[in-house]
Design a protein around this motif. Structure first.
Motif, PDB file in Angstrom:
ATOM      1  N   SER A   1      -3.239   5.203  -0.773  1.00  0.00           N
ATOM      2  CA  SER A   1      -1.861   5.612  -0.515  1.00  0.00           C
ATOM      3  C   SER A   1      -1.106   4.438   0.081  1.00  0.00           C
ATOM      4  N   SER A   2       0.214   4.600   0.178  1.00  0.00           N
ATOM      5  CA  SER A   2       1.044   3.533   0.738  1.00  0.00           C
ATOM      6  C   SER A   2       2.169   4.139   1.563  1.00  0.00           C
TER       7      SER A   2
ATOM      8  N   GLN B   1       6.514  -2.607 -11.304  1.00  0.00           N
ATOM      9  CA  GLN B   1       6.569  -2.006  -9.969  1.00  0.00           C
ATOM     10  C   GLN B   1       5.976  -2.949  -8.930  1.00  0.00           C
TER      11      GLN B   1
ATOM     12  N   ARG C   1       6.219  -5.589  -5.546  1.00  0.00           N
ATOM     13  CA  ARG C   1       6.813  -5.497  -4.224  1.00  0.00           C
ATOM     14  C   ARG C   1       6.831  -6.874  -3.570  1.00  0.00           C
TER      15      ARG C   1
ATOM     16  N   GLN D   1       3.974  -4.871   2.907  1.00  0.00           N
ATOM     17  CA  GLN D   1       3.653  -3.565   2.342  1.00  0.00           C
ATOM     18  C   GLN D   1       2.373  -3.046   2.994  1.00  0.00           C
TER      19      GLN D   1
ATOM     20  N   SER E   1       4.409   2.590   2.928  1.00  0.00           N
ATOM     21  CA  SER E   1       5.632   1.829   2.665  1.00  0.00           C
ATOM     22  C   SER E   1       6.174   2.090   1.268  1.00  0.00           C
ATOM     23  N   ASP E   2       5.602   3.093   0.598  1.00  0.00           N
ATOM     24  CA  ASP E   2       6.052   3.500  -0.729  1.00  0.00           C
ATOM     25  C   ASP E   2       5.818   2.421  -1.791  1.00  0.00           C
TER      26      ASP E   2
END
Length: 667
Positions: A93-94, A124, A126, A130, A96-97
């Motif tokens: 999961s993240s 996608q 970043r 992150q 920070s999206d």
């Protein structure tokens, strides 16, 4: 403090963790990335299962990254066998999206690799900091009384500002330690901050550079994890064989270490015996009933025997009648390793001395500026009958003068190079056919030589195979010692090859003629002002002086003589310059023509059973190159944090085993 075992740790951990970054032109250099914070939370349940959550605060900076790789070791060699680790319940999961997908898992021998983040080629990406959270479980990592774990590093290509490891036991932790270092070999460990609160331990390491690492060790009461049995792979046939022979090889290796001087003495004695044997085998034969340097003139066989001592040379003022300078060099040195240019130089000089061509010193042609031009030689054919020449001498002459016109040595083309090589091979074959030496020179070797070489190769390969199959260390080192001894004896055999190649009786007679000629030349050089040799004799003996290695003094004598009267073969120019420069000029000609045509050229911390480690590296959608650790195009890999092996069973020899095998940048 716990007693750690450095040697074992190095063997276990090195290669477990590979944290690498790959240069990327379009998205910046991933090695400039930084892990600002890495928090590793490990909860050990009563069955000894590790529940791991790793939280990465990853700073991509201004470049665009896709995510990272994570490599986990699934099998690790230990003294008790190949210990296995079982992983499951992966999730990513993240907060920070950032894209947080387990893109791929790749199971290879001994390693499980996860591709995490966004799919390769995705848009996608970043930038900046992150956060990623990776969770999984590990079975088989805990010993009944504790845990050893390299939690971060040691083979990362990116720095880690702060690493915090939090370990929770279901029972009280009796002792705990934390170590950190900067050497990927784990041999520079220093204590790091650690706090213990009953069942929990927190360890903090800061400012870890690329290659830096952190490790923790926890010990609980004996049999706290009685149900946590190590998992070992079924031993292979090779491992079973190794187990059976280990006691014997251990004793042999221990004895060899204790009495190494005796082993060295044996090898030295074998070398000495080999040298003596080869020299004795190489003792020349001779004709018992003929004067020294004479050969039979009738067809009746002559009695031969081995020489017991080297007789004094008998002066001989003329060149041998039936041995050309190149053959003289072969007989004198008992070796075919006469560079092709030397063969050509000897043959051309000999042909000039015998009146088949003349040589004139000049300079190489340039674009009009000859001031700095190198020495060259202009060769002119003579109108002389060539029927008395050998076949290979005629081949050289015909290749040199395809037309009856002068030629420059520096301008000889690939046709002459190939013809000279063919002529040299023909001359070598003719020399061998005469049987002047007991063994041919320049051949492929005898059957015994090939068998010996094959045996030596097997001996040298054996320790590599032994290490590769995981045979007992004592056996591998024994084979390594045998290979070293075999290499020394093989080198001794090769070095004494010429000494063991005896001259036959006829070969010795021809050799005595050469010795006599060399002695006579030495006498002549010592009394050069009063030499009675004619100009023709001086010139005729030059190629033999070149073959025997004394041409420098002989050419000076010839230059002195040429100052008062011309010598055949070189109407103008210096004989000293001729002998010194011709081989190089011919060699350059051979090399140049061969290059152009493609034709042939002349011949304080010891980690014990620590596993684990970790690393991080970024991913980018613009990647065009991959790192040495990346098996997937477009992806760079970092390895780290692997379960380690267990050694021993005492309360201090707890198991440093880690699931933190590695992360790597994806670019």
């Amino acid at each position: 403090m716990f007693p750690f075992r450095l040697a074992a740790a190095s063997a276990v951990v090195s290669g477990i963790v590979c944290l690498t970054a790959v240069p990327v032109a379009a998205s910046g250099d991933p090695e400039d990335d930084v892990v600002r914070d890495l928090t590793i939370e490990i909860t050990v349940d009563e069955q000894g299962v590790l529940h791991v959550q790793e939280t990465y605060d990853w700073d991509f900076g201004e470049r665009e990254g896709l995510g990272f790789y994570r490599a986990l070791i699934t099998e690790q060699p230990t003294e008790d066998g190949r210990r296995q680790f079982q992983y499951g319940e992966f999730s990513l999961s993240s907060p920070s999206d950032a894209p947080a997908e387990i893109v791929d898992t790749d199971q290879s021998r001994g390693e499980l690799e996860l591709t995490l983040g966004a799919p390769d080629g995705s848009d996608q990406s970043r930038t900046g900091v992150q956060t990623y959270q990776l969770s999984y479980t590990v079975r088989g990592a805990v010993d009944p009384d504790g845990l050893e774990w390299v939690t971060a590093g040691p083979q990362a290509d990116v720095p880690m500002d702060r690493v915090t490891t939090e370990v929770s036991f279901p029972v009280e932790v009796l002792e705990a330690a934390c170590w950190q270092g900067e050497d990927a070999a784990l041999d520079d460990g220093a204590s790091c901050e650690v706090t213990t609160q009953e069942e929990a331990v927190t360890a903090i390491a800061e400012n870890l550079p690329p290659g830096g690492w952190q490790a923790v060790e926890l010990r609980a009461a004996a049999d706290s994890f009685a149900d946590a049995e190590p998992i070992y792979a079924e031993p292979t046939a090779a491992e079973q064989f190794g187990d059976r022979i280990a006691p014997t090889t251990d004793r042999l290796w221990g004895s060899l270490l204790s009495y190494w001087w005796a082993a060295a003495a044996v090898v030295l004695a074998l070398m000495t015996a080999l040298v003596m044997y080869r020299r004795r085998r190489g003792t020349d034969e001779h004709f018992i009933n003929l004067p020294q340097g004479s050969v039979p003139t009738t067809g009746a066989p002559e009695v031969t025997a081995r020489l017991h001592h080297e007789p004094p040379a008998v002066p001989r003022g003329t060149v041998p009648e039936s041995i050309r300078p190149y053959e003289a060099a072969l007989l004198w040195h008992k070796s075919p390793h006469v560079p092709q240019a030397d063969f050509t130089a000897l043959t051309l000089t000999d042909l000039a001395a015998r009146g088949y061509l003349t040589m004139e010193e000049t300079v190489q042609r340039t674009d009009g500026e000859d001031d700095d031009a190198e020495t060259d030689w202009l060769l002119t054919p003579a109108d002389t009958d060539t029927s008395a020449l050998t076949a290979w001498e005629r081949d050289v002459l015909e290749a040199l003068f395809p037309e009856p016109e002068p030629v420059r040595i520096s301008e000889l083309d690939e046709h002459f190079t190939e013809a000279a090589h063919t002529a040299q091979k023909k001359a070598l074959d003719q020399f061998n056919a005469r049987g002047l030496l007991s063994r041919n020179v320049g051949g492929v070797g005898s059957l015994w030589t090939w068998m010996g070489g094959a045996m030596l190769c097997l001996v040298l390969v054996a320790p590599v195979v032994s290490f590769g199959l995981g045979m007992p260390t004592s056996l591998s080192f024994l084979l390594l010692g045998i290979a070293a001894a075999g290499a020394v004896l093989g080198l001794t055999w090769a070095v004494t090859a010429r000494a063991s190649n005896r001259r036959t009786a006829e070969g010795r007679a021809r050799y005595e003629q050469l010795r006599g000629l060399q002695l006579s030349q030495s006498v002549t050089l010592g009394a050069s002002e009063n030499t009675e040799l004619s100009p023709e004799e001086l010139t005729e003996q030059l190629p033999y002086a070149m073959a025997l290695g004394d041409h420098k003094r002989w050419t000076r004598l010839m230059d002195d003589r040429a100052a008062t009267e011309p010598l055949p073969g070189l109407p103008t120019g210096s004989w000293v310059i001729l002998a010194a420069s011709m081989p190089g000029t011919i060699g350059a000609s051979h090399h140049g023509s061969s290059s152009a045509s493609g034709s042939m050229s002349p011949g304080g911390f010891s980690a014990g059973s620590f596993g684990g480690g970790g690393g991080v590296a970024g991913r980018s959608p613009y990647v065009q190159t991959v790192s040495r650790c990346s098996p997937t195009s477009g992806l760079a890999r970092v390895r780290g944090g692997v379960p380690g092996s267990l050694v021993g069973g005492s309360s201090c020899n707890t198991a440093f085993i880690g699931a933190n095998v590695g992360c790597s940048e994806r670019m």
